[in-house]
Design an enzyme around this catalytic site. Sequence first.
Site, PDB file in Angstrom:
ATOM      1  N   TYR A 152      47.648  58.888  25.547  1.00  0.00           N
ATOM      2  CA  TYR A 152      47.942  57.942  24.526  1.00  0.00           C
ATOM      3  C   TYR A 152      48.107  56.526  25.268  1.00  0.00           C
ATOM      4  O   TYR A 152      47.834  55.393  24.787  1.00  0.00           O
ATOM      5  CB  TYR A 152      49.176  58.185  23.546  1.00  0.00           C
ATOM      6  CG  TYR A 152      48.955  59.103  22.651  1.00  0.00           C
ATOM      7  CD1 TYR A 152      47.760  59.926  22.366  1.00  0.00           C
ATOM      8  CD2 TYR A 152      50.186  59.445  21.864  1.00  0.00           C
ATOM      9  CE1 TYR A 152      47.622  60.751  21.232  1.00  0.00           C
ATOM     10  CE2 TYR A 152      50.062  60.303  20.785  1.00  0.00           C
ATOM     11  CZ  TYR A 152      48.554  61.171  20.345  1.00  0.00           C
ATOM     12  OH  TYR A 152      48.806  61.983  19.307  1.00  0.00           O
ATOM     13  N   CYS A 193      57.290  61.233  22.271  1.00  0.00           N
ATOM     14  CA  CYS A 193      56.161  60.362  22.903  1.00  0.00           C
ATOM     15  C   CYS A 193      56.761  59.009  22.942  1.00  0.00           C
ATOM     16  O   CYS A 193      56.803  58.436  21.880  1.00  0.00           O
ATOM     17  CB  CYS A 193      54.970  60.631  22.470  1.00  0.00           C
ATOM     18  SG  CYS A 193      53.550  59.498  23.094  1.00  0.00           S
ATOM     19  N   GLU A 234      49.911  66.441  33.473  1.00  0.00           N
ATOM     20  CA  GLU A 234      49.069  67.497  32.467  1.00  0.00           C
ATOM     21  C   GLU A 234      48.367  68.475  33.369  1.00  0.00           C
ATOM     22  O   GLU A 234      48.237  69.638  32.714  1.00  0.00           O
ATOM     23  CB  GLU A 234      48.017  66.672  31.711  1.00  0.00           C
ATOM     24  CG  GLU A 234      48.612  65.834  30.579  1.00  0.00           C
ATOM     25  CD  GLU A 234      48.739  66.720  29.409  1.00  0.00           C
ATOM     26  OE1 GLU A 234      48.147  67.828  29.085  1.00  0.00           O
ATOM     27  OE2 GLU A 234      49.837  66.179  28.669  1.00  0.00           O
ATOM     28  N   CYS A 283      58.555  57.934  29.764  1.00  0.00           N
ATOM     29  CA  CYS A 283      57.405  58.510  29.224  1.00  0.00           C
ATOM     30  C   CYS A 283      57.877  60.192  29.210  1.00  0.00           C
ATOM     31  O   CYS A 283      58.447  60.523  30.168  1.00  0.00           O
ATOM     32  CB  CYS A 283      56.340  58.480  29.986  1.00  0.00           C
ATOM     33  SG  CYS A 283      54.566  59.475  29.531  1.00  0.00           S
ATOM     34  N   THR A 284      57.629  60.681  28.268  1.00  0.00           N
ATOM     35  CA  THR A 284      58.152  62.371  28.303  1.00  0.00           C
ATOM     36  C   THR A 284      57.428  63.262  29.229  1.00  0.00           C
ATOM     37  O   THR A 284      57.726  64.263  29.448  1.00  0.00           O
ATOM     38  CB  THR A 284      58.231  62.800  26.703  1.00  0.00           C
ATOM     39  OG1 THR A 284      56.766  62.736  26.236  1.00  0.00           O
ATOM     40  CG2 THR A 284      59.256  62.136  25.637  1.00  0.00           C
ATOM     41  N   HIS A 285      56.188  62.539  29.592  1.00  0.00           N
ATOM     42  CA  HIS A 285      55.648  63.481  30.795  1.00  0.00           C
ATOM     43  C   HIS A 285      56.447  63.278  32.107  1.00  0.00           C
ATOM     44  O   HIS A 285      56.345  64.181  32.997  1.00  0.00           O
ATOM     45  CB  HIS A 285      54.084  62.868  31.257  1.00  0.00           C
ATOM     46  CG  HIS A 285      53.093  63.500  30.018  1.00  0.00           C
ATOM     47  ND1 HIS A 285      53.265  63.053  28.631  1.00  0.00           N
ATOM     48  CD2 HIS A 285      52.066  64.319  30.076  1.00  0.00           C
ATOM     49  CE1 HIS A 285      52.238  63.739  28.201  1.00  0.00           C
ATOM     50  NE2 HIS A 285      51.412  64.547  28.929  1.00  0.00           N
ATOM     51  N   ASP A 296      53.506  65.436  20.793  1.00  0.00           N
ATOM     52  CA  ASP A 296      53.169  64.356  22.013  1.00  0.00           C
ATOM     53  C   ASP A 296      51.572  64.304  22.138  1.00  0.00           C
ATOM     54  O   ASP A 296      51.058  65.061  21.527  1.00  0.00           O
ATOM     55  CB  ASP A 296      54.073  64.829  23.090  1.00  0.00           C
ATOM     56  CG  ASP A 296      53.854  64.024  24.391  1.00  0.00           C
ATOM     57  OD1 ASP A 296      53.796  62.714  24.393  1.00  0.00           O
ATOM     58  OD2 ASP A 296      53.449  64.695  25.362  1.00  0.00           O
ATOM     59  N   SER A 297      51.353  63.560  23.011  1.00  0.00           N
ATOM     60  CA  SER A 297      49.933  63.601  23.466  1.00  0.00           C
ATOM     61  C   SER A 297      49.586  64.995  24.251  1.00  0.00           C
ATOM     62  O   SER A 297      48.382  64.937  24.300  1.00  0.00           O
ATOM     63  CB  SER A 297      49.786  62.461  24.370  1.00  0.00           C
ATOM     64  OG  SER A 297      50.145  62.336  25.567  1.00  0.00           O
TER      65      SER A 297
HETATM   66  N1  DGL Z   1      54.375  61.365  26.697  1.00  0.00           N
HETATM   67  C1  DGL Z   1      53.863  60.335  26.617  1.00  0.00           C
HETATM   68  C2  DGL Z   1      54.931  59.384  26.399  1.00  0.00           C
HETATM   69  O1  DGL Z   1      55.866  59.410  26.412  1.00  0.00           O
HETATM   70  C3  DGL Z   1      52.429  59.647  26.492  1.00  0.00           C
HETATM   71  C4  DGL Z   1      51.504  60.051  27.824  1.00  0.00           C
HETATM   72  C5  DGL Z   1      50.286  59.702  27.603  1.00  0.00           C
HETATM   73  O2  DGL Z   1      49.619  60.505  26.826  1.00  0.00           O
HETATM   74  O3  DGL Z   1      49.753  58.693  27.967  1.00  0.00           O
HETATM   75  O4  DGL Z   1      54.678  58.069  26.207  1.00  0.00           O
END
Ligand code: DGL
Length: 270
Positions: free
Chosen positions: A42, A73, A155, A187-189, A10-11
């Site tokens: 990302y 991601c 983050e 988004c996985t975050h 992931d990012s």
């Molecule tokens: N976790 C990522 C996603 O699922 C990207 C978050 C990012 O770096 O902007 O899109």
Amino acid sequence: MNNAPIGIFDSGVGGLTVARAILDVLPHEEIYYVGDTANTPYGDRPLAEVRTLALSIMDGLVDKGVKMLVIACNTASSAVLHDARERYTQRRGIPVIEVVVPAVHEALLATSNRRIGVIGTSGTITSGVYADALEVMPGIKVFTQACPRFVHFAERGVTTGPELLACVHDYLDPLAAHDIDTLVLGCTHYPLLAGAISYVVGDGVTLVSSSTATAKRAYAALVENQLTRDPSLPAPRHRFTTTGPTTRFLDLARRIIGPDAFGDDLKGTT
Ligand code: DGL
């Protein structure tokens, strides 16, 4: 059987939510994780740039000998999935799992009123990947919202506080006004912020994250391709690595994955 690790990237820390879910269903598998924190986020980059970054990380994981790749991601899944399947699955026989389709599937199962909200990075929302996939189903209405500031809270490990709650209200109050009953955390975050998101949108909205659904896909891919790790081997030693500064990343990784998964000789960098 195949005793090589599963490569996940992931990012940054978001993909750890997917790694956690994979370990829940496949605790005997070994994980090789890369968080590309040197290039996070990302979501604000053009998809072509995300594609280049993602292919470079996946090339690195393949060089380390992983048996399967998980694009943990949504932004990278939107940017690179088809290239990745050609480059790694067709040419090298390495299955590639992504996070968008599993979440779409879960959202369609979850909705009753057929009004679904989707939140994600600017890259994911602009790509239209979720709206395209969900609106194939007759009667489904999709309402999207890019939430670029969420990644910075995740983050930093910030999951509560007035600044975060104000930001969640800014993004989600207009979306909730559309009477959605399901919200895709695209988004996985975002599962790291699920407490605040749920607090703001209320119990009437079911949150769908790609993590659990993706873990089920990873399980099926390992079993169907006969790639599971030898059950007689000792417990696996995972690697969680980052392309950027290590301290905060490893601190969050320990919180999300659990300290037991880390060996004493853990190296922080790739
Ligand atoms: N976790 C990522 C996603 O699922 C990207 C978050 C990012 O770096 O902007 O899109």
